[in-house]
Design an enzyme around this catalytic site. Structure first.
Site, PDB file in Angstrom:
ATOM      1  N   ASP A  70       4.082  12.660   1.778  1.00  0.00           N
ATOM      2  CA  ASP A  70       4.307  14.024   2.288  1.00  0.00           C
ATOM      3  C   ASP A  70       3.010  14.823   2.458  1.00  0.00           C
ATOM      4  O   ASP A  70       3.016  16.061   2.390  1.00  0.00           O
ATOM      5  CB  ASP A  70       5.268  14.781   1.363  1.00  0.00           C
ATOM      6  CG  ASP A  70       6.664  14.171   1.359  1.00  0.00           C
ATOM      7  OD1 ASP A  70       7.000  13.453   2.326  1.00  0.00           O
ATOM      8  OD2 ASP A  70       7.416  14.418   0.396  1.00  0.00           O
TER       9      ASP A  70
ATOM     10  N   HIS B 294      -9.535  -6.789 -12.794  1.00  0.00           N
ATOM     11  CA  HIS B 294      -9.615  -6.352 -11.399  1.00  0.00           C
ATOM     12  C   HIS B 294      -9.865  -4.848 -11.291  1.00  0.00           C
ATOM     13  O   HIS B 294      -9.899  -4.297 -10.197  1.00  0.00           O
ATOM     14  CB  HIS B 294      -8.326  -6.733 -10.653  1.00  0.00           C
ATOM     15  CG  HIS B 294      -8.468  -6.760  -9.166  1.00  0.00           C
ATOM     16  ND1 HIS B 294      -7.930  -5.780  -8.344  1.00  0.00           N
ATOM     17  CD2 HIS B 294      -9.088  -7.637  -8.342  1.00  0.00           C
ATOM     18  CE1 HIS B 294      -8.206  -6.069  -7.081  1.00  0.00           C
ATOM     19  NE2 HIS B 294      -8.917  -7.187  -7.052  1.00  0.00           N
TER      20      HIS B 294
END
Length: 398
Positions: free
Chosen positions: A146, A316
């Site tokens: 949004d 990661h």
């Protein structure tokens, strides 16, 4: 350690000025009045992301390097299709090379259910003559809800990213939720990529989005990394943050092939009394890159940098914390590919509250890591040394 407000603002604005002077590009943009929430694990990130998608009312813009057709990928697809079914405009950019083993049927199903799908750098014979064509990748990971909320970090869409990081099947990664004015810049960058890749229309319903309002007290810089710049804005943002460090630099990185300039910035920080700690993987998903990184670790260990190897999982996460209040987090690694070949998004956050959360996370990661001793490093066998020498020249290509 506590810092005065004067010290914090002096360090922040000094670094902002350096960034502005060194780049003179729109790729580093500063916003005040944001709220940033740390999502410590993939197991925190995806439930929060899916909840936000389910609450979207106007538009969802998603951009990922990898989208896998596993359980997490299926949940992601269902959430996007459900949003489209209730009238939300949903747009997805995915890297064609990163998703090379994701069946076309996955994206065809999304498109059939109202999701606009756009592959980045899709293989085509007409582009084979272009220099560097195969090498350019969209390594960003972000979802914009949004026009006011963003989810970012190092996480792709896949089961290995979606857990709590204590097994080699559930990688250790981290993300954030960002609310406030900075999201508008991320939406603009998404639209630039969409248009550049030939996407139809203007996703995100820009004409219906209101400007995001004040959401919190975090100052945020958006660092937009683009490929093939001789002076990488991503690398400059890392280096200038290191230059601005007064007390400490804490780094978590899965791939450490930064080149001599970043190493020099860290060595200079140590020389002026800054404590530098770095967490790297004990086992990498790209063993060749891990081998390359060893050449860069030697001078740091000799200078007194504390280097730790994360155990029991594949690391990661991509995070750097400066003086407990300045955080750099996003999709970019400390390597040549992120500096010069990928499209990347990093967020620099100035917030003592958020920095404290990251410091706590770093301390927890240290408990699960093993410190690398200089003597241990110097005693590695001749064959390993030979392999490091052999692959060293290839570091610019990974």
């Amino acid at each position: 350690m506590k810092f005065s407000r004067r010290d914090r603002r002096k360090g922040l604005f000094s670094t902002l000025r350096l960034l502005s002077r060194s780049q003179r590009t729109p790729e580093v943009v500063h916003f005040q009045g944001n709220r940033v929430s740390l999502l410590v694990h993939g197991g925190d990130f995806f439930p929060a992301l899916f909840q936000a998608i389910n609450s979207a009312t106007t538009a969802i813009c998603a951009e990922f390097y990898i989208v896998k057709p596993d359980a997490t990928g299926d949940a992601f697809a269902l959430a996007l299709m459900d949003a489209a079914a209730r009238g939300v405009e949903v747009s997805l950019i995915y890297d064609a090379l990163g998703c090379y083993d994701t069946p076309a049927a996955y994206f065809q199903r999304l498109a059939a259910n109202g999701v606009q799908c756009l592959p980045f750098n899709k293989p085509a014979f007409s582009q084979l003559h272009k220099r560097h064509w195969l090498d350019v990748r969209d390594h960003r990971k972000m979802v914009l809800i949004d026009g006011a909320t963003a989810f970012l970090g190092g996480l792709n869409v896949g089961d290995e990213y979606a857990g709590f990081g204590e097994s080699f099947q559930r990688w250790r990664d981290v993300g954030i939720r960002l609310d406030g004015p900075a999201v508008g810049e991320l939406l603009r960058l998404f639209l630039v990529t969409w248009t550049q890749e030939g996407g139809a229309g203007a996703p995100g319903r820009l004409d219906r989005q209101e400007a995001p309002v004040y959401a919190g007290d975090a100052d945020v810089m958006i660092v937009n990394g683009t490929p093939h710049h001789s002076r990488s804005v991503i690398r400059s943002s890392f280096r200038l943050a290191m230059v601005g460090a007064v007390h400490s630099i804490r780094i978590i990185t899965p791939y450490f092939v930064p080149g001599p300039r970043v190493v020099l910035s860290l060595l200079r920080a140590v020389a002026r009394g800054v404590k530098v700690q770095m967490i790297v993987p004990s086992i990498s998903d790209v063993p060749l890159v891990q081998l390359m990184s060893r050449a860069y670790l030697a001078p740091l260990l000799k200078a007194g940098v504390e280097i730790f190897e994360r155990q029991e999982t594949i690391l990661h996460s991509k995070v750097m914390l400066i003086d407990d209040f300045w955080v750099t987090l996003g999709s970019a690694n400390l390597d040549y590919r992120s500096f010069h070949r990928n499209y990347e998004i990093n967020i620099i956050i100035d917030s003592f509250e958020f920095g404290s959360q990251v410091r706590s996370m770093f301390d927890d990661e240290l408990k699960l890591s093993r410190r690398v001793a200089l003597s241990e490093y110097e005693q590695r066998n001749r064959f390993v040394r030979f392999l490091e020498w052999l692959v060293g020249p290839l570091s610019r290509f990974f």
